[in-house]
Scaffold this motif. Structure first.
Motif, PDB file in Angstrom:
ATOM      1  N   SER A   1      48.244  49.861  47.487  1.00  0.00           N
ATOM      2  CA  SER A   1      46.818  49.632  47.283  1.00  0.00           C
ATOM      3  C   SER A   1      46.473  48.177  47.546  1.00  0.00           C
ATOM      4  CB  SER A   1      46.427  50.002  45.854  1.00  0.00           C
ATOM      5  OG  SER A   1      46.532  51.391  45.664  1.00  0.00           O
ATOM      6  N   ARG A   2      45.342  47.980  48.155  1.00  0.00           N
ATOM      7  CA  ARG A   2      44.805  46.646  48.407  1.00  0.00           C
ATOM      8  C   ARG A   2      44.085  46.190  47.132  1.00  0.00           C
ATOM      9  NH1 ARG A   2      41.802  48.224  52.199  1.00  0.00           N
ATOM     10  NH2 ARG A   2      43.285  47.742  53.858  1.00  0.00           N
ATOM     11  N   ARG A   3      44.385  44.993  46.655  1.00  0.00           N
ATOM     12  CA  ARG A   3      43.746  44.471  45.438  1.00  0.00           C
ATOM     13  C   ARG A   3      42.755  43.394  45.849  1.00  0.00           C
ATOM     14  NH1 ARG A   3      48.817  42.246  42.524  1.00  0.00           N
ATOM     15  NH2 ARG A   3      48.995  41.442  44.663  1.00  0.00           N
ATOM     16  N   LEU A   4      41.491  43.646  45.595  1.00  0.00           N
ATOM     17  CA  LEU A   4      40.430  42.775  46.101  1.00  0.00           C
ATOM     18  C   LEU A   4      39.601  42.235  44.940  1.00  0.00           C
ATOM     19  CD1 LEU A   4      38.244  43.408  49.216  1.00  0.00           C
ATOM     20  CD2 LEU A   4      37.113  42.840  47.065  1.00  0.00           C
ATOM     21  N   LEU A   5      39.409  40.936  44.943  1.00  0.00           N
ATOM     22  CA  LEU A   5      38.528  40.276  43.978  1.00  0.00           C
ATOM     23  C   LEU A   5      37.212  39.981  44.663  1.00  0.00           C
ATOM     24  CD1 LEU A   5      37.975  38.841  41.252  1.00  0.00           C
ATOM     25  CD2 LEU A   5      38.960  36.759  42.273  1.00  0.00           C
ATOM     26  N   TRP A   6      36.128  40.540  44.119  1.00  0.00           N
ATOM     27  CA  TRP A   6      34.792  40.328  44.671  1.00  0.00           C
ATOM     28  C   TRP A   6      34.042  39.337  43.794  1.00  0.00           C
ATOM     29  CZ3 TRP A   6      32.179  41.636  49.036  1.00  0.00           C
ATOM     30  CH2 TRP A   6      30.797  41.445  49.032  1.00  0.00           C
ATOM     31  N   VAL A   7      33.480  38.306  44.413  1.00  0.00           N
ATOM     32  CA  VAL A   7      32.713  37.286  43.694  1.00  0.00           C
ATOM     33  C   VAL A   7      31.244  37.517  44.025  1.00  0.00           C
ATOM     34  CG1 VAL A   7      32.487  34.844  43.180  1.00  0.00           C
ATOM     35  CG2 VAL A   7      34.678  35.731  44.006  1.00  0.00           C
ATOM     36  N   SER A   8      30.490  38.012  43.053  1.00  0.00           N
ATOM     37  CA  SER A   8      29.115  38.437  43.297  1.00  0.00           C
ATOM     38  C   SER A   8      28.130  37.279  43.287  1.00  0.00           C
ATOM     39  CB  SER A   8      28.669  39.429  42.214  1.00  0.00           C
ATOM     40  OG  SER A   8      29.416  40.608  42.266  1.00  0.00           O
ATOM     41  N   LEU A   9      27.056  37.453  44.027  1.00  0.00           N
ATOM     42  CA  LEU A   9      25.867  36.641  43.840  1.00  0.00           C
ATOM     43  C   LEU A   9      25.205  37.035  42.524  1.00  0.00           C
ATOM     44  CD1 LEU A   9      24.348  36.973  47.415  1.00  0.00           C
ATOM     45  CD2 LEU A   9      25.420  34.945  46.466  1.00  0.00           C
ATOM     46  N   PRO A  10      24.420  36.161  41.928  1.00  0.00           N
ATOM     47  CA  PRO A  10      23.822  36.497  40.634  1.00  0.00           C
ATOM     48  C   PRO A  10      22.821  37.643  40.705  1.00  0.00           C
ATOM     49  CG  PRO A  10      22.972  34.408  41.455  1.00  0.00           C
ATOM     50  CD  PRO A  10      24.122  34.770  42.324  1.00  0.00           C
ATOM     51  N   ASP A  11      22.165  37.842  41.850  1.00  0.00           N
ATOM     52  CA  ASP A  11      21.137  38.874  41.981  1.00  0.00           C
ATOM     53  C   ASP A  11      21.557  39.981  42.935  1.00  0.00           C
ATOM     54  OD1 ASP A  11      19.285  37.497  40.319  1.00  0.00           O
ATOM     55  OD2 ASP A  11      18.877  36.137  41.979  1.00  0.00           O
TER      56      ASP A  11
ATOM     57  N   HIS B   1      43.792  35.013  38.310  1.00  0.00           N
ATOM     58  CA  HIS B   1      45.105  34.610  38.807  1.00  0.00           C
ATOM     59  C   HIS B   1      45.312  35.105  40.238  1.00  0.00           C
ATOM     60  CE1 HIS B   1      46.106  33.303  34.780  1.00  0.00           C
ATOM     61  NE2 HIS B   1      45.790  34.502  34.306  1.00  0.00           N
ATOM     62  N   GLN B   2      45.687  34.198  41.113  1.00  0.00           N
ATOM     63  CA  GLN B   2      45.846  34.544  42.520  1.00  0.00           C
ATOM     64  C   GLN B   2      46.849  35.668  42.731  1.00  0.00           C
ATOM     65  OE1 GLN B   2      46.747  31.098  44.867  1.00  0.00           O
ATOM     66  NE2 GLN B   2      44.644  30.351  44.860  1.00  0.00           N
ATOM     67  N   GLU B   3      47.903  35.695  41.931  1.00  0.00           N
ATOM     68  CA  GLU B   3      48.944  36.702  42.145  1.00  0.00           C
ATOM     69  C   GLU B   3      48.455  38.124  41.861  1.00  0.00           C
ATOM     70  OE1 GLU B   3      49.700  34.720  38.085  1.00  0.00           O
ATOM     71  OE2 GLU B   3      49.130  34.121  40.136  1.00  0.00           O
ATOM     72  N   ASP B   4      47.278  38.248  41.242  1.00  0.00           N
ATOM     73  CA  ASP B   4      46.738  39.579  40.943  1.00  0.00           C
ATOM     74  C   ASP B   4      45.962  40.176  42.114  1.00  0.00           C
ATOM     75  OD1 ASP B   4      47.753  39.448  38.378  1.00  0.00           O
ATOM     76  OD2 ASP B   4      45.889  38.644  37.511  1.00  0.00           O
ATOM     77  N   TYR B   5      45.782  39.399  43.184  1.00  0.00           N
ATOM     78  CA  TYR B   5      44.904  39.856  44.262  1.00  0.00           C
ATOM     79  C   TYR B   5      45.512  39.596  45.634  1.00  0.00           C
ATOM     80  CZ  TYR B   5      41.689  39.714  40.343  1.00  0.00           C
ATOM     81  OH  TYR B   5      41.107  39.902  39.116  1.00  0.00           O
ATOM     82  N   ASP B   6      45.172  40.500  46.555  1.00  0.00           N
ATOM     83  CA  ASP B   6      45.530  40.318  47.957  1.00  0.00           C
ATOM     84  C   ASP B   6      44.384  39.680  48.743  1.00  0.00           C
ATOM     85  OD1 ASP B   6      48.052  41.852  47.719  1.00  0.00           O
ATOM     86  OD2 ASP B   6      46.690  43.526  47.340  1.00  0.00           O
ATOM     87  N   TRP B   7      43.165  39.891  48.272  1.00  0.00           N
ATOM     88  CA  TRP B   7      41.968  39.391  48.949  1.00  0.00           C
ATOM     89  C   TRP B   7      40.992  38.827  47.929  1.00  0.00           C
ATOM     90  CZ3 TRP B   7      40.657  39.551  54.212  1.00  0.00           C
ATOM     91  CH2 TRP B   7      41.498  40.317  55.038  1.00  0.00           C
TER      92      TRP B   7
END
Length: 361
Positions: free
Chosen positions: A2-12, A72-78
Motif C-alpha cells: 500500500s502507498r502511504r500518503l500524507l495530504w496537507v490541506s488548504l484551510p478552505d 514522522h517521515q518514516e510513516d509515509y511514502d508521499w
C-alpha cells in the motif's frame, strides 16, 4: 504494497475533490491534515491554521498548517498538497527535506494562467520554487501542463489526469425534465456570473414565461439572489447549499445547466466540476467562454460571450427544442462515462504515482 500518503490541506479545501480522489486511488492509504473531517476512507488529523488574512483562496491560501512537523517521515511514502503557490505546499517541501528519509512529493495543480501574478508575491514565489524539486506535478487540465512548461518545470515531472465525476451518483433521471427549469450550481460570487444568469433569465421569460431558475450555492452575491427569489414574478428560487445527493436531484430534475464565469486578475476558469456533474446527469450546458473551460464543455454545448442576450439565446435554443436537448444530454452523459468516470480517473491518478515510484526504484 500500500502507498502511504500524507495530504496537507488548504484551510478552505472543498470536500469530494482532490483529497477524496487521492483516497480513491488503488492501494493508497491517506492521512490528511485538515480543519474539517474529510469525506472518504481517510485518517484525519484535525489541524489548525495560522492565517493572517483571508484572501487569495482560489489561487493559494495565505495560511500555514500547524502540526506538520509532528508527522514522522518514516510513516509515509508521499506528501501531497494542492497548488504550486499555496503556502502549505511550501511547508510540505520543507518537511520532506528536513529528515533523512525524504518521502516523495506530489503537487496537484489546476493553474492555467501562464503568468500568474501571485508568483510575484514573495511567500507564494517561495512556495512555487519549492515545487521544482517535487517528484510529481499532477495536472487536472491540459492547460496546467502548458503553464508548468512556461514556468520552467521539467516535462518528466508532469502527468495530466483529468478529474472524474461519480457517474453512479450523478446520473440522468428516468424521465427527462418536462419543466423549462434552468439550474445554476456554483459559488454565488462575481467570477461565476450569477448576476449575468439572472439577467439572461429575464430575457428568456419574454419568450418562455414559465421558465424558471433554481440557484444552489452560497457566496457574497447571495443577497442578490435572495432579492430576486423574493419577487414571485421573477421565476427564481434559491436552494442554498446542497450536499452531493441534493445537487444530483436538482440537476436530474432540470432541463439546462447555466453559469457565466468571468476572469479576475488572478483567476480564470480552469475546468469546472459543476459542468461535469451536469453533463453526467444528461443536461446540456450553456455558459460563457472563460479560461480553459472548453476542456470540460464541448460542442454542441454552448460557450458564449459574456453577454446576457447571448446567454438567453443559448438557453432558448435548448428550452424550446426537446429533441435537441435530449440528443445533447445523451452525448454529454456518454462522454462523461468515457472520459470522466471517477473510478477510472482515480485509477489513472494512481498509475501516475506508480510510474514515478517505479522510476525512483
Amino acid at each position: 504494497m500500500s502507498r502511504r500518503l500524507l495530504w496537507v490541506s488548504l484551510p478552505d479545501q472543498r470536500p469530494r475533490r482532490e483529497l477524496y480522489w487521492m483516497s480513491r486511488m488503488p492501494d493508497t492509504q491517506v492521512t490528511a491534515l485538515a480543519a474539517q473531517e474529510p469525506v472518504g476512507d481517510i485518517r484525519w488529523v484535525p489541524s489548525a491554521y495560522r492565517r493572517p488574512i483571508k484572501r487569495f483562496v482560489e489561487a493559494g491560501a495565505f495560511a500555514w498548517v500547524r502540526g506538520l512537523r509532528e508527522q514522522h517521515q518514516e510513516d509515509y511514502d508521499w506528501v501531497a498538497s494542492l497548488e504550486l503557490c499555496s503556502l502549505v505546499t511550501g511547508q510540505a517541501s520543507r518537511w520532506r527535506r528536513r529528515g533523512s528519509r525524504h518521502p516523495l512529493q506530489a503537487v496537484i495543480t489546476w493553474e492555467n494562467l501562464p503568468d500568474q501574478p501571485l508568483y510575484k508575491v514573495p511567500p507564494y514565489k517561495q512556495a512555487l520554487d519549492s515545487c521544482r524539486s517535487a517528484d510529481l506535478l499532477l495536472c487536472m487540465v491540459d492547460a496546467a501542463r502548458e503553464h508548468l512548461l512556461h514556468n520552467g518545470f521539467h516535462d518528466e515531472q508532469i502527468r495530466v489526469v483529468k478529474p472524474g465525476v461519480d457517474t453512479g451518483l450523478f446520473r440522468p433521471a428516468l424521465e427527462p425534465a418536462r419543466e423549462p427549469r434552468i439550474v445554476f450550481t456554483s459559488p454565488l460570487a462575481e467570477n461565476k456570473g450569477i448576476d449575468r444568469v439572472l439577467q439572461a433569465l429575464t430575457i428568456v421569460r419574454r419568450t418562455v414565461p414559465e421558465a424558471t431558475l433554481v440557484v444552489a450555492g452560497n457566496g457574497p452575491l447571495r443577497p442578490m439572489v435572495e432579492a430576486a427569489a423574493a419577487d414571485p414574478g421573477s421565476g427564481v428560487s434559491l436552494a442554498g447549499h446542497l450536499d452531493a445527493e441534493g445537487v444530483r436531484d436538482l440537476l436530474a430534475s432540470s432541463a439546462v445547466f447555466c453559469t457565466a464565469p468571468r476572469p479576475t486578475w488572478k483567476w480564470t476558469e480552469q475546468l469546472g466540476l459543476a459542468y461535469l456533474e451536469a453533463q453526467a446527469c444528461g443536461l446540456p450546458v450553456v455558459t460563457t467562454r472563460c479560461g480553459t473551460n472548453d476542456e470540460a464543455v464541448q460542442s454542441p454545448n454552448l460557450l458564449l460571450e459574456d453577454d446576457a442576450e447571448a446567454l438567453a439565446e443559448g438557453l432558448l435554443n435548448f428550452l424550446t427544442d426537446d429533441a435537441l436537448r435530449a440528443q445533447v444530454g445523451a452525448a454529454n452523459r456518454a462522454r462523461m462515462l468515457a472520459e470522466h468516470d471517477l473510478a477510472t480517473q482515480c485509477a489513472r491518478m494512481g498509475a501516475a504515482f506508480a510510474e514515478i515510484e517505479s522510476d525512483r526504484r
